[in-house]
Design an enzyme around this catalytic site. Structure first.
Site, PDB file in Angstrom:
ATOM      1  N   ASP A 116      35.361  43.492  47.850  1.00 41.37           N
ATOM      2  CA  ASP A 116      35.926  44.259  46.743  1.00 41.37           C
ATOM      3  C   ASP A 116      34.840  43.942  45.712  1.00 41.37           C
ATOM      4  O   ASP A 116      34.150  42.862  45.737  1.00 41.37           O
ATOM      5  CB  ASP A 116      37.030  43.455  46.290  1.00 41.37           C
TER       6      ASP A 116
ATOM      7  N   GLU B 203      34.069  43.998  41.219  1.00 39.54           N
ATOM      8  CA  GLU B 203      34.518  44.291  39.867  1.00 39.54           C
ATOM      9  C   GLU B 203      33.244  44.883  39.125  1.00 39.54           C
ATOM     10  O   GLU B 203      32.167  44.706  39.472  1.00 39.54           O
ATOM     11  CB  GLU B 203      34.962  42.854  39.320  1.00 39.54           C
TER      12      GLU B 203
ATOM     13  N   ASN C 280      39.549  42.216  34.307  1.00 47.80           N
ATOM     14  CA  ASN C 280      39.141  41.319  35.336  1.00 47.80           C
ATOM     15  C   ASN C 280      38.728  39.801  34.774  1.00 47.80           C
ATOM     16  O   ASN C 280      38.412  38.878  35.614  1.00 47.80           O
ATOM     17  CB  ASN C 280      37.798  41.928  36.288  1.00 47.80           C
TER      18      ASN C 280
ATOM     19  N   HIS D  76      42.613  41.293  40.643  1.00 49.99           N
ATOM     20  CA  HIS D  76      41.643  41.902  39.647  1.00 49.99           C
ATOM     21  C   HIS D  76      40.290  40.984  39.491  1.00 49.99           C
ATOM     22  O   HIS D  76      39.455  41.271  38.797  1.00 49.99           O
ATOM     23  CB  HIS D  76      42.219  42.202  38.563  1.00 49.99           C
TER      24      HIS D  76
ATOM     25  N   ASP E 258      41.352  39.740  45.309  1.00 55.07           N
ATOM     26  CA  ASP E 258      41.663  40.960  46.055  1.00 55.07           C
ATOM     27  C   ASP E 258      41.498  41.070  47.325  1.00 55.07           C
ATOM     28  O   ASP E 258      42.174  41.747  48.126  1.00 55.07           O
ATOM     29  CB  ASP E 258      40.989  41.967  44.811  1.00 55.07           C
TER      30      ASP E 258
END
Length: 226
Positions: free
Chosen positions: A20, A22, A68, A160, A165
């Protein structure tokens, strides 16, 4: 925009890396990665973790921080994208990648960054759990990661942030894998996968009753009477 050259898969695999990102925004051409995380999975179990903040070398918009929680102060001293990607690509190796909405989002950022910073391409095959969830859980009104987690009663505290995540999505993918296995086992016609593309056949309901449809819809539109 660079696209991943790997193949999108519609199945459960027991060895993979869930990942994942951000970012500072939604546009992979103009926005930047500010966190990369991954969990290497072997035989369905977490084996190794990777996580790093990334210094985008520009201010992080307040709109991104609200989502986030990552601030300019937090990424001060973090590696640049080039060094972060070198470490992350070494971590994933040739693994199949798993993530939520990675087909349209994360892989575009990853591919753009790897092309720009390292002159490399992301060629890993991948499974996007957004597509799996839409096939396996068509009754859900929305298919965000938090919606799928809620359906499976998976805790979403810390959502987030990239590593959290990854952990949530790992659990969701394992649950979706069980649904795929049970669907294949319940297939009374004896066809566990789509004869056209190899995707899993999912039982659906239409105006003329139940039928088997390919989980890769709309890419593959194969159907068969239930």
């Amino acid at each position: 925009m660079k696209k991943s050259t790997g193949k999108r898969m519609y199945q459960y695999v027991k060895d993979y890396t869930v990942f994942d990102l951000e970012t500072t925004g939604l546009n992979p051409e103009s926005d930047q990665i500010i966190e990369i995380s991954g969990i290497k999975v072997r035989d369905g179990n977490s084996a190794e973790e990777f996580t790093t903040l990334v210094n985008p070398q520009q201010p992080i918009p307040a709109s991104a921080t609200r989502i986030n929680g990552i601030t300019d102060e937090m990424v001060n001293g973090a590696p640049t994208l080039k060094h972060a990607l070198e470490s992350f690509l070494a971590f994933i190796g040739n693994d199949i990648l798993v993530g939520h909405n990675i087909h349209s989002f994360d892989l575009n950022f990853l591919q753009n960054g790897a092309s720009r910073e390292l002159s490399q391409e992301i060629t890993n095959d991948y499974v996007d759990t957004l597509f799996l969830a839409k096939s396996c859980l068509p009754h859900l009104p929305r298919h965000r990661l938090t919606d799928i987690a809620a359906h499976f009663h998976i805790e979403t505290i810390g959502a987030h942030r990239a590593l959290n995540d990854c952990s949530i999505n790992l659990q969701c993918y394992e649950k979706l894998g069980l649904l795929l296995k049970n669907t294949a086992a319940d297939n009374t016609s004896g066809i566990p996968s789509c004869p056209k593309c190899g995707g899993i056949l999912i039982k659906r309901k239409g105006k003329f009753g139940e039928f088997w449809g390919c989980s890769s819809f709309p890419t593959c539109r194969y159907t068969q009477k239930a």
